[in-house]
Motif scaffolding. Structure first.
Motif, PDB file in Angstrom:
ATOM      1  N   LEU A   9       0.833  -1.204   0.000  1.00 45.43           N
ATOM      2  CA  LEU A   9       0.000   0.000   0.000  1.00 45.43           C
ATOM      3  C   LEU A   9       0.867   1.254   0.000  1.00 45.43           C
ATOM      4  O   LEU A   9       0.580   2.220  -0.720  1.00 45.43           O
ATOM      5  N   ALA A  10       1.936   1.244   0.769  1.00 42.80           N
ATOM      6  CA  ALA A  10       2.860   2.382   0.787  1.00 42.80           C
ATOM      7  C   ALA A  10       3.531   2.552  -0.565  1.00 42.80           C
ATOM      8  O   ALA A  10       3.709   3.676  -1.041  1.00 42.80           O
ATOM      9  N   PHE A  11       3.890   1.450  -1.200  1.00 44.38           N
ATOM     10  CA  PHE A  11       4.475   1.507  -2.537  1.00 44.38           C
ATOM     11  C   PHE A  11       3.497   2.110  -3.535  1.00 44.38           C
ATOM     12  O   PHE A  11       3.856   2.963  -4.343  1.00 44.38           O
ATOM     13  N   LEU A  33       2.472  10.769   2.424  1.00 47.67           N
ATOM     14  CA  LEU A  33       1.548   9.764   2.931  1.00 47.67           C
ATOM     15  C   LEU A  33       2.109   8.356   2.735  1.00 47.67           C
ATOM     16  O   LEU A  33       1.990   7.502   3.620  1.00 47.67           O
ATOM     17  N   GLY A  34       2.756   8.121   1.593  1.00 49.17           N
ATOM     18  CA  GLY A  34       3.395   6.829   1.353  1.00 49.17           C
ATOM     19  C   GLY A  34       4.517   6.558   2.342  1.00 49.17           C
ATOM     20  O   GLY A  34       4.695   5.426   2.792  1.00 49.17           O
ATOM     21  N   ALA A  70       4.654   3.610   4.994  1.00 46.02           N
ATOM     22  CA  ALA A  70       5.844   2.760   5.020  1.00 46.02           C
ATOM     23  C   ALA A  70       6.428   2.685   6.429  1.00 46.02           C
ATOM     24  O   ALA A  70       6.952   1.641   6.829  1.00 46.02           O
ATOM     25  N   PHE A  71       6.331   3.765   7.196  1.00 45.64           N
ATOM     26  CA  PHE A  71       6.793   3.731   8.586  1.00 45.64           C
ATOM     27  C   PHE A  71       5.940   2.758   9.405  1.00 45.64           C
ATOM     28  O   PHE A  71       6.468   1.990  10.215  1.00 45.64           O
ATOM     29  N   LEU A 127      15.412  -2.947   3.917  1.00 45.21           N
ATOM     30  CA  LEU A 127      15.085  -2.281   2.661  1.00 45.21           C
ATOM     31  C   LEU A 127      13.837  -1.408   2.777  1.00 45.21           C
ATOM     32  O   LEU A 127      13.747  -0.353   2.142  1.00 45.21           O
ATOM     33  N   LEU A 128      12.881  -1.816   3.583  1.00 46.97           N
ATOM     34  CA  LEU A 128      11.701  -0.986   3.827  1.00 46.97           C
ATOM     35  C   LEU A 128      12.083   0.296   4.550  1.00 46.97           C
ATOM     36  O   LEU A 128      11.576   1.375   4.237  1.00 46.97           O
ATOM     37  N   PHE A 129      13.010   0.191   5.486  1.00 47.31           N
ATOM     38  CA  PHE A 129      13.488   1.376   6.201  1.00 47.31           C
ATOM     39  C   PHE A 129      14.212   2.331   5.253  1.00 47.31           C
ATOM     40  O   PHE A 129      13.971   3.539   5.263  1.00 47.31           O
TER      41      PHE A 129
END
Length: 138
Positions: free
Chosen positions: A13-15, A28-29, A33-34, A82-84
């Motif tokens: 969803l963040a992507f 917002l993304g 992602a956080f 990688l998300l961080f």
């Protein structure tokens, strides 16, 4: 174990939010992602504690079995890292583009040759201020 697909869905969803969005969508993304990163940290803590307990129990029995952390644990750790990094890249790219646009320099604020009235050969070209016809029919 249900947190793995939930963290994956939140990261997707963040992507999606930051893929083709402007400043607001990128921020917002990054916030989503956080949230996905926090859920992934919780997943990692649960995984390491649960599989650590199972690993110790299996290895202490001395019946020929040996347990160890496998590819799944390290893949989840790599996803968390990688998300961080992706969260910060989206956030800094968003604010960096906004800064360039505001200052009038760089990619967004720079005048091109077409805007300055200079042709491809370097000579000045005549500029038309307005079209003479009102529409394409007459």
């Amino acid at each position: 174990m249900v947190l793995h697909p939930i963290a994956c869905a939140i990261a997707f969803l963040a992507f999606g939010l930051s893929l083709g969005a402007g400043v607001v969508g990128s921020v917002l993304g990054a916030l989503v992602a956080f949230v996905a990163w926090v859920v992934t940290v919780v997943v990692m803590a649960v995984d390491f504690s649960l599989f650590g307990t199972v690993k110790d129990h299996v290895n202490k029995q001395n019946k020929g079995s040996h347990a160890f952390y496998s590819v799944g644990m390290w893949t989840c750790l790599a996803a968390m890292v990688l998300l961080f990094l992706g969260m910060f890249i989206v956030l800094f790219t968003c604010f960096g583009a906004r800064k360039e646009k505001k200052s009038g320099s760089g990619r967004y604020g720079h005048k091109t040759n077409a805007d300055s009235g200079v042709g491809y050969d370097g000579y000045a070209t005549p500029r038309t201020t307005r079209r003479t016809r009102r529409n394409r029919w007459f």
